[in-house]
Scaffold this motif. Structure first.
Motif, mmCIF file in Angstrom:
data_model
loop_
_atom_site.group_PDB
_atom_site.id
_atom_site.type_symbol
_atom_site.label_atom_id
_atom_site.label_comp_id
_atom_site.label_asym_id
_atom_site.label_seq_id
_atom_site.Cartn_x
_atom_site.Cartn_y
_atom_site.Cartn_z
ATOM 1 N N PRO A 122 -49.388 26.474 67.466
ATOM 2 C CA PRO A 122 -49.056 26.009 66.451
ATOM 3 C C PRO A 122 -49.112 26.297 64.905
ATOM 4 C CG PRO A 122 -50.221 24.225 67.887
ATOM 5 C CD PRO A 122 -50.584 25.746 68.286
ATOM 6 N N VAL A 123 -50.451 26.867 64.611
ATOM 7 C CA VAL A 123 -50.645 27.309 63.421
ATOM 8 C C VAL A 123 -49.689 28.481 63.248
ATOM 9 C CG1 VAL A 123 -52.135 28.994 61.998
ATOM 10 C CG2 VAL A 123 -53.000 26.921 63.246
ATOM 11 N N VAL A 124 -49.181 29.322 64.142
ATOM 12 C CA VAL A 124 -48.241 30.374 63.935
ATOM 13 C C VAL A 124 -46.982 29.665 63.625
ATOM 14 C CG1 VAL A 124 -46.874 32.093 65.115
ATOM 15 C CG2 VAL A 124 -49.416 32.124 65.414
ATOM 16 N N VAL A 125 -46.601 28.566 64.238
ATOM 17 C CA VAL A 125 -45.227 27.957 64.011
ATOM 18 C C VAL A 125 -45.448 27.336 62.578
ATOM 19 C CG1 VAL A 125 -43.494 26.234 64.899
ATOM 20 C CG2 VAL A 125 -44.797 27.711 66.341
ATOM 21 N N ARG A 126 -46.262 26.725 62.212
ATOM 22 C CA ARG A 126 -46.218 26.107 61.115
ATOM 23 C C ARG A 126 -46.360 26.952 59.842
ATOM 24 N NH1 ARG A 126 -49.357 21.711 63.903
ATOM 25 N NH2 ARG A 126 -47.889 19.993 63.750
ATOM 26 N N SER A 151 -40.183 24.399 55.856
ATOM 27 C CA SER A 151 -39.310 23.394 54.936
ATOM 28 C C SER A 151 -37.856 23.719 54.938
ATOM 29 C CB SER A 151 -40.122 23.468 53.508
ATOM 30 O OG SER A 151 -39.940 24.758 53.148
ATOM 31 N N SER A 152 -37.483 24.995 54.835
ATOM 32 C CA SER A 152 -36.154 25.515 54.920
ATOM 33 C C SER A 152 -35.540 25.559 56.395
ATOM 34 C CB SER A 152 -36.138 26.980 54.351
ATOM 35 O OG SER A 152 -36.817 27.982 55.328
ATOM 36 N N LEU A 153 -36.464 25.485 57.481
ATOM 37 C CA LEU A 153 -35.802 25.842 58.932
ATOM 38 C C LEU A 153 -35.924 24.366 59.659
ATOM 39 C CD1 LEU A 153 -37.241 29.186 59.907
ATOM 40 C CD2 LEU A 153 -34.921 28.467 58.890
ATOM 41 N N GLY A 154 -36.767 23.388 59.131
ATOM 42 C CA GLY A 154 -36.741 22.170 59.675
ATOM 43 C C GLY A 154 -37.768 22.319 60.876
ATOM 44 N N LEU A 155 -38.769 23.385 60.991
ATOM 45 C CA LEU A 155 -39.547 23.385 62.107
ATOM 46 C C LEU A 155 -40.652 22.501 62.101
ATOM 47 C CD1 LEU A 155 -40.032 27.423 61.899
ATOM 48 C CD2 LEU A 155 -38.113 26.101 63.119
ATOM 49 N N ARG A 156 -40.915 21.553 61.336
ATOM 50 C CA ARG A 156 -42.029 20.468 61.458
ATOM 51 C C ARG A 156 -41.344 19.372 62.219
ATOM 52 N NH1 ARG A 156 -42.998 21.616 55.694
ATOM 53 N NH2 ARG A 156 -44.807 22.961 55.616
ATOM 54 N N ARG A 157 -40.133 19.359 62.712
ATOM 55 C CA ARG A 157 -39.818 18.257 63.525
ATOM 56 C C ARG A 157 -40.354 18.549 64.802
ATOM 57 N NH1 ARG A 157 -36.168 14.420 61.739
ATOM 58 N NH2 ARG A 157 -35.404 14.712 59.711
#
Length: 695
Positions: free
Chosen positions: A276-280, A285-291
């Motif tokens: 998850p650290v790699v993904v975060r 914020s620009s790609l919407g990856l926090r959903r």
């Protein structure tokens, strides 16, 4: 609250949706490419061209046999474990709103591993689904304990890590004890304890793969509610989310995924933290990856990439046979330690763990009262020494001991007592050294929950000593002390250097130290497995702390370290009192902050290194003894230092005697006994401090 919370997801736009789909497509493509490379590695001569020919319709029977019997099961096991741990880590970080929550830091993997080893130790041959269920119960109990002690992880990163480290140490102590006592029944589980992808069939993957897939599906279905939870408990409740129920189900899903991973391949370390650290770390914020409906599958793919890349790097660096002998969890733990250091340097936690409640002390204890207390502790320590000389597989009488001191015993009794006194004195000296070292570390960190082991010093000393034992098994006492000292000094320099960022944060020091401790422990496992993979009893005995086979010469370095470090720390006692208060008081009163810190920690390193060279790795003494001393005599280091030394000597001496007598003629290493004694105390301390903060 100073703990860095995970930022809630912004609304998705068509452009963000397209960018997100592109990121997922790239991640899948990279995963497929890495998987293809992974299939080309192994101990046989079957290479990429052979497998390519097989894929194009070739009839190479040898290539087909190797692919089906070895490489494909290993690949699919890595994929299953990566998905499970990536999803588990993402879920735990979301419900705790803490970027360092993971199956490792919450001791989930340690609890699951203990359950599996316990079943093997007691001769239970369980089918794979039942073994997975047992691992699930063990992991669930561990997660529940750590989350309860750290208030769900939301009271501070340092508190969460310390609670998880303590629980993991206790579970590891129990696991090591079972493997020592039931060596034949648990043969092969030592290396498996760091994760193993060596599979000869697809049974584990086919039975547990659907479970992992269902966990991922259920987590994604809960994704919108997890997004709302990121806004805060109160906001989520107003928006109709049952926060308590959501956290419960998310925890159950994370533990179930972690248990499945442990059942398939053992506890592969820190994948759940790294993925998850790699993904975060991507431009979320620009790609919407926090959903979460994007974060969860991406974390799963990142977990797969971490596991497979670690396995590839391991075999590329050490050869194909290393894939059989060396657990890939060693590599993932090193990667995870680096990620943890990166997180620690980014975030500063000044939360409740730095200000634990003051212990109850006898107000205004007079000098006479303290002298009586000190005399009582000294008498108890002397009694522990006498008990240690009398106890063992052969119990003696006090008259035998008196005759031995006068040189009037027979050959048999003389031999027994000549073998015992170095062990008893080693326990006493090492206990005193570790207690004094813990007092210094706690003062510098301003954290009564810290100890030399938490700062990586103990594990670093263990790496130095194990390396020397591997290279030169007949090395002398002084060389062993020098090797342990070099390892401890290197670990300390690394922790101190990485913790420095425009100043030294006490919380950052603890977090970096825990990361270095994990990496050093993995390096120790690597050395043992590569050099003597079948002699796990010897390795576990050393790593668990033992006085077995001590000789008088091994006592000299510890005694000299005490003679050097104790007067130094006594001279710095007033400065330590000020350091333990806050960051500003020493500066205002003219205390040279960094020189005092370095001198105090240098003394702690010296004491820890010599103690490890004498008795191996013994945990919790540096935590329990100083805290108990403060509870009895107050916070002044002029009183804490001598009292902690006596209590540390008493604790390790009693632990050693208990370990030598409770299952005689078999023996339990003293370090395991201190861990089992110290863990309940540590749990009580955390729970009490939480209760005070909640009130």
């Amino acid at each position: 609250m100073s703990t860095p919370l995970l930022t809630p997801a912004p609304p998705l736009t068509p452009l963000r949706r397209a960018a997100t789909a592109g990121v997922l497509a790239v991640a899948v493509a990279v995963t497929v490419l890495v998987a293809a490379v992974h299939l080309t590695q192994g101990t046989s001569s079957i290479g990429a061209l052979d497998l390519l020919g097989l894929a194009l319709g070739g009839e190479d029977q040898e290539a087909a046999r190797v692919l089906v019997a070895s490489r494909l099961p290993r690949l699919l096991a890595g994929v299953a474990v990566g998905v499970a741990l990536g999803v588990a880590g993402a879920l735990l970080q979301s419900i705790a709103r803490n970027p360092m929550a993971a199956p490792d830091t919450l001791a989930v993997s340690s609890g699951a591993y203990l359950a599996v080893v316990a079943a093997a130790a007691f001769g239970l041959v369980l089918p794979l689904p039942m073994s997975g269920g047992l691992a699930f119960l063990g992991g669930l109990a561990a997660a529940g304990l750590v989350l309860a002690l750290s208030a769900g992880g939301r009271t501070g990163t340092t508190r969460l890590i310390l609670a998880g480290s303590a629980a993991a140490l206790a579970f590891s102590a129990l696991t090591n004890l079972l493997m020592i006592l039931f060596e034949e029944e648990t043969a092969g589980l030592f290396a498996w304890g760091s994760g193993a992808l060596t599979h000869t069939d697809l049974t584990a993957v086919t039975q547990l793969g659907p479970v992992i897939a269902l966990v991922l599906l259920a987590a994604m279905l809960a994704g919108p509610r997890l997004d709302i939870l990121g806004l805060g408990d109160d906001t989520a409740s107003v928006l109709g989310v049952n926060v308590r129920r959501l956290r419960l189900w998310a925890t159950l899903l994370a533990v179930l995924a972690s248990a499945a991973a442990v059942t398939v391949a053992g506890p592969i370390g820190f994948v759940g933290l790294c993925a998850p650290v790699v993904v975060r770390s991507l431009p979320a914020s620009s790609l919407g990856l926090r959903r979460h409906r994007v974060l969860l599958p991406l974390s799963a793919l990142a977990g797969v990439l971490i596991v497979l890349c670690a396995d590839i790097a391991l075999r590329a660096a050490l050869g194909g046979q290393a894939g059989v002998e060396v657990p890939p969890g060693v590599m993932t733990t090193v990667f995870g330690a680096a990620a943890m250091v990166w997180l620690a340097r980014r975030h500063r936690d000044a939360g409740p763990a730095r200000r634990p409640p003051s212990v109850r002390t006898v107000a205004g204890r007079s000098r006479g009262g303290f002298a009586i207390l000190l005399t009582l502790c000294a008498a108890l320590s002397a009694g522990a020494i006498v008990l240690g000389m009398l106890g063992g597989d052969t119990w003696l009488l006090t008259g035998d001991l008196a005759n031995w001191l006068q040189g009037r015993t027979g050959r048999a009794l003389t031999y027994v007592l000549d073998q015992r006194y170095p062990r008893v004195l080693a326990a006493v000296l090492a206990g005193a050294a570790l207690a004094v070292a813990g007092t210094a570390v706690q003062a510098v960190c301003r954290n009564p929950l810290a100890e030399p082991g938490v700062l990586g010093v103990t594990a670093g000393a263990g790496v130095g000593a194990i390396t020397l034992l591997t290279v030169a098994p007949l090395a002398g006492i002084w060389l062993m002390s020098a090797a342990a000292g070099a390892g401890a000094l290197a670990a300390f320099a690394l922790v101190y250097g990485l913790s420095w960022r425009g100043g030294l944060s006490s919380d950052r020091l603890v977090l970096v130290g825990v990361a270095v401790q994990a990496a050093a422990t993995s390096i120790t496992v690597l050395i043992i497995v590569r050099s003597d993979p079948w002699n796990t009893a010897k390795a576990l005995t050393w790593l668990s702390g033992s006085t077995y086979g001590r000789v008088p010469a091994q006592l000299v370095p510890v005694a000299l370290a005490l003679l050097v470090a104790v007067p130094l720390l006594a001279w710095l006692r007033r400065d330590l009192d000020l350091l333990a208060l806050d960051e500003d008081a020493p500066r205002v009163l003219g205390v040279p902050l960094e020189p005092v810190r370095l001198a105090a920690l240098g003394g702690a390193v010296l004491l820890t290194a010599t103690a490890v060279s004498a008795v191996g790795v013994v945990g919790f003494v540096g935590l329990v003894a100083p805290h108990a001393a403060r509870a009895l005599a107050g916070a002044a280091h002029a009183r804490v230092l001598p009292l902690a030394a006596l209590l540390g000597a008493l604790l390790v001496s009693l632990a050693d005697t208990l370990g030598r007598t409770v299952i005689a003629p078999a023996q339990v290493p003293a370090g395991l006994v201190t861990a089992l004694i110290g863990t309940p105390y540590f749990v009580w301390l955390l729970w009490r401090s939480r209760a005070t903060q909640d009130s």
